[in-house]
Each structure stands twice: as structure tokens, then as C-alpha cells.
Design an enzyme around this catalytic site. Sequence first.
Site, PDB file in Angstrom:
ATOM      1  N   ASP A 218       6.315  -3.794 -33.563  1.00  7.87           N
ATOM      2  CA  ASP A 218       6.334  -5.145 -34.126  1.00  7.87           C
ATOM      3  C   ASP A 218       6.199  -6.201 -33.028  1.00  7.87           C
ATOM      4  OD1 ASP A 218       6.859  -3.944 -36.582  1.00  7.87           O
ATOM      5  OD2 ASP A 218       8.397  -5.399 -37.121  1.00  7.87           O
TER       6      ASP A 218
ATOM      7  N   HIS B 109      10.574  -2.769 -31.323  1.00  4.68           N
ATOM      8  CA  HIS B 109      10.182  -4.043 -30.710  1.00  4.68           C
ATOM      9  C   HIS B 109      10.131  -3.898 -29.190  1.00  4.68           C
ATOM     10  CE1 HIS B 109      11.944  -5.086 -34.629  1.00  4.68           C
ATOM     11  NE2 HIS B 109      11.131  -6.123 -34.617  1.00  4.68           N
TER      12      HIS B 109
END
Length: 272
Positions: free
Chosen positions: A22, A219
Site C-alpha cells: 500500500d 506498508h
Amino acid sequence: MQNKLWEDMGLAGKRAILVHHDDLGMTEAGNRAYLELGFPTGSVMAPGAWAPQIRTGDLGVHLVLTSEWAFPRMRPLTGESSLTDAQGYFWPTLEAAWQHIDPGDAERELRAQMVFLQRLGLDITHIDTHMGAVLRPDLAEVYARLALEFRVPALWTDDFHARGLPRDMADALARIMAEFPLPAVRLVDTYAVAAEDRAAWYVDTLTRLGPGVYHLIHHAAVPTPEAQRLPDWERRYADFAALRHPDVRRALGEFVLLTYREVRDALRRYLP
């Protein structure tokens, strides 16, 4: 529809996983982690300053309607007034965004983000959403329509009722999902796990998962001075370190490593 799709892809009874990066395009540190880790799947934030750096891979659009940090902050690509605070940035919280955003403004902005990345040369394989901002039901309908317009899968969970949403919202989202011929996955989200526990959590969680198609959200970012300006930088670096750990790699190696390009190409056989 999704069960038929997974069967046609030869995934019935198997454990398949999309290792999904992400927030690409938000920082150079995140982009560097993507390039170093070697997992091809992720999604790019069109309003991010570093979006043009990542163009090839199994890449989707991380649709943005919120700008959560003091640094870096993001602005819409369009001039739609309901999308922004007094300074012209996206709203910083989901609550503020959902209070103000007009769905027509959102649709024009989200389409603009997809078109912008296409013009950069991105072969869009899927869409997902920053901070879950499209989960307001009228925005979820926009999200699903855009997926069908661009003929790509959208990140849908297979059980909204297990995500901690209010029941009426979960019910509405489940109804919307049932109306659209888009596949659903099972979410595995690392974000709430403490940085020091991240690698062990990956191994334990992955080992326990049964058959199904999973979307693993991470992430990862390398620990540069830029990254360390983010309030959650330690968690982002923990994802990077965990995904390089040999025990985590072995656990992932027990899955079918799936890409959204494969899902997209299979889905398109069902779409006009």
C-alpha cells in the site's frame, strides 16, 4: 461469482495470497522498499509526489480521498470543493471526509486519479482505497462502478461484518458487493501489530490460514530521514524487515503467490 472465478483459476481448496504494498507514490522510502522486496503487487497514490517513479509491476491505483498526515499532505487532482479542507488538502480523517464529500465530486476525482496514472504508463491491474475512504455506501457504489468501467478488480473483503464496521454499514456494503460481478478476498492486515512483534506475527498468522484467497496489506518503507518523518515509520520499517526475514519468506512460499494481473485477466472473461 468469486467462487467460480477462483475455481476457474485453479485455486479451489488452495491457499493463495496477494502480497500487497500500500501507499506507493507517497514517499520515496516506500517506493524503494517496493523495488527492493521484489513482490510485484501494490497500488500507487496518484496525488503522491513520488507517483511517477513507480510505473511497472502488478500495480493498481490506491484511490485517495483523505490526507492523514501533516507530512506529506495531498491535494485532489480536480478542483472539487467538497473534497478539501480550508487549506485545499484532502480531509485528514474519515469522519471529516464522510461528513463533507459529495459522491459526484468523489467520482470525478477518483476517475481522474485512474486516468492520470494510465497516462503515466501504468497498466492498472486493480483498485483499492486509502484509509477505507470508499466504504461510505454511496462512495462504495462509485468505487464498484469505476472497477467495472476500467474492467479491473476492486479490493472487496468477503466479510464486511468481521471488519468492525457498524452493522448498518456492513449490511449496505454486503448488498452492494452482491450487486456487482467483482471478486472478494480475505484481508490480512499487519497495520495494528506492534513493530517489534511484526515478523513473528507474520509467521504465526500465515501458518494458521486455511484455504482461500488472501490480500495481505503491508506498508513497507526503508528507514530514510524522509520515512522517519511519518508518525508510523517504525511500523513501515518493521514490514520491510519482516518481509525480508527468511522465516516469513518460507511461510509465504507455502502459498500460491498470486498477482492482481492474473485476477484481472481472468475477471475480464466474465465482463462485457
